[in-house]
Design a protein around this motif. Structure first.
Motif, PDB file in Angstrom:
ATOM      1  N   GLY A   1       0.783  -1.230   0.000  1.00  0.00           N
ATOM      2  CA  GLY A   1       0.000   0.000   0.000  1.00  0.00           C
ATOM      3  C   GLY A   1       0.814   1.280   0.000  1.00  0.00           C
ATOM      4  O   GLY A   1       0.257   2.373  -0.061  1.00  0.00           O
ATOM      5  N   PHE A   2       2.130   1.190   0.096  1.00  0.00           N
ATOM      6  CA  PHE A   2       2.966   2.392   0.076  1.00  0.00           C
ATOM      7  C   PHE A   2       2.865   3.073  -1.278  1.00  0.00           C
ATOM      8  O   PHE A   2       2.739   2.421  -2.311  1.00  0.00           O
ATOM      9  N   LYS A   3       2.934   4.404  -1.248  1.00  0.00           N
ATOM     10  CA  LYS A   3       2.921   5.224  -2.458  1.00  0.00           C
ATOM     11  C   LYS A   3       4.156   6.113  -2.455  1.00  0.00           C
ATOM     12  O   LYS A   3       4.579   6.611  -1.407  1.00  0.00           O
ATOM     13  N   VAL A   4       4.712   6.322  -3.633  1.00  0.00           N
ATOM     14  CA  VAL A   4       5.838   7.238  -3.774  1.00  0.00           C
ATOM     15  C   VAL A   4       5.333   8.654  -3.510  1.00  0.00           C
ATOM     16  O   VAL A   4       4.320   9.068  -4.068  1.00  0.00           O
ATOM     17  N   ILE A   5       6.027   9.366  -2.620  1.00  0.00           N
ATOM     18  CA  ILE A   5       5.629  10.756  -2.357  1.00  0.00           C
ATOM     19  C   ILE A   5       6.627  11.745  -2.936  1.00  0.00           C
ATOM     20  O   ILE A   5       6.274  12.877  -3.190  1.00  0.00           O
ATOM     21  N   GLU A   6       7.859  11.298  -3.112  1.00  0.00           N
ATOM     22  CA  GLU A   6       8.822  12.193  -3.748  1.00  0.00           C
ATOM     23  C   GLU A   6      10.084  11.424  -4.117  1.00  0.00           C
ATOM     24  O   GLU A   6      10.418  10.424  -3.505  1.00  0.00           O
ATOM     25  N   SER A   7      10.720  11.916  -5.136  1.00  0.00           N
ATOM     26  CA  SER A   7      12.038  11.437  -5.494  1.00  0.00           C
ATOM     27  C   SER A   7      12.990  12.537  -5.065  1.00  0.00           C
ATOM     28  O   SER A   7      12.962  13.638  -5.616  1.00  0.00           O
ATOM     29  N   GLN A   8      13.760  12.280  -4.050  1.00  0.00           N
ATOM     30  CA  GLN A   8      14.584  13.321  -3.456  1.00  0.00           C
ATOM     31  C   GLN A   8      15.788  13.647  -4.333  1.00  0.00           C
ATOM     32  O   GLN A   8      16.297  12.793  -5.050  1.00  0.00           O
TER      33      GLN A   8
ATOM     34  N   LEU B   1       2.692   5.492   3.723  1.00  0.00           N
ATOM     35  CA  LEU B   1       1.479   4.688   3.912  1.00  0.00           C
ATOM     36  C   LEU B   1       0.779   5.181   5.168  1.00  0.00           C
ATOM     37  O   LEU B   1       1.405   5.301   6.223  1.00  0.00           O
ATOM     38  N   ASP B   2      -0.512   5.484   5.060  1.00  0.00           N
ATOM     39  CA  ASP B   2      -1.245   5.853   6.275  1.00  0.00           C
ATOM     40  C   ASP B   2      -2.025   4.644   6.784  1.00  0.00           C
ATOM     41  O   ASP B   2      -2.238   3.669   6.062  1.00  0.00           O
TER      42      ASP B   2
END
Length: 172
Positions: free
Chosen positions: A135-142, A160-161
């Motif tokens: 269920g994890f989602k990419v939030i940023e590519s640092q 993931l919340d």
């Protein structure tokens, strides 16, 4: 059955044996340790605050199979970090998905976090797919890059919340 057990100095030797190359050490722990990994580095690491260190234990084989940590990074957010399935033959068999699920369950139920995050190198497609399957989602590519030899590895941050994790559990 995968269970999380407290990581102690008794587990140092096994972890040191698993992390048998400079590249694997960077992949496992980022630039936080020096190769070769040794007991003194691990002793100092265990003293760091806001962390839970685990041995990943497979009770069906009666043996440890990996290591992982959860670090409190904000009041309601945990960071899954320093994850390794020690034996390469255990990788690619779905154990990672079970392991990440157990870590999330621990973070949400025991630590009462509302969200979990993790970092993964952009090139580690198998790990990214594993995390997405929970269920994890990419939030940023640092833009932060970790250097290994002549390579530069970009870090991807995933999130993931608790609500989305509970939805995932219904399908698992």
């Amino acid at each position: 059955m995968i269970t999380l057990k407290k990581f102690t100095s008794k587990d140092f030797t096994q972890l040191i044996q698993w992390v048998d190359s400079p590249k694997l050490l960077i992949q496992f722990a980022g630039p936080n340790f020096n190769f070769p990994l040794n007991e003194e580095q691990l002793k100092q690491h265990l003293k760091l605050p806001n962390r839970r260190h685990f041995v990943i234990y497979d009770s069906s084989r009666d043996q440890p199979i990996g290591h992982a940590e959860i670090q409190k990074i904000a009041t309601e957010t945990g960071l899954i970090c320093r994850v390794i399935l020690g034996n390469p033959t255990d990788r690619g068999k779905g154990l990672g998905k079970i392991l990440i699920s157990e870590l999330c369950h621990y973070g949400f139920e025991t630590c009462h976090f509302k969200s979990m995050e993790l970092n993964v190198y952009e090139w580690n497609i198998n790990a990214i797919k594993c995390y997405e399957s929970v269920g994890f989602k990419v939030i940023e590519s640092q833009e932060h890059l970790v250097k290994y030899n002549n390579e530069q590895w970009r870090i991807v941050r995933m999130h993931l919340d608790n609500k989305n994790f509970k939805s995932y559990l219904k399908t698992f």
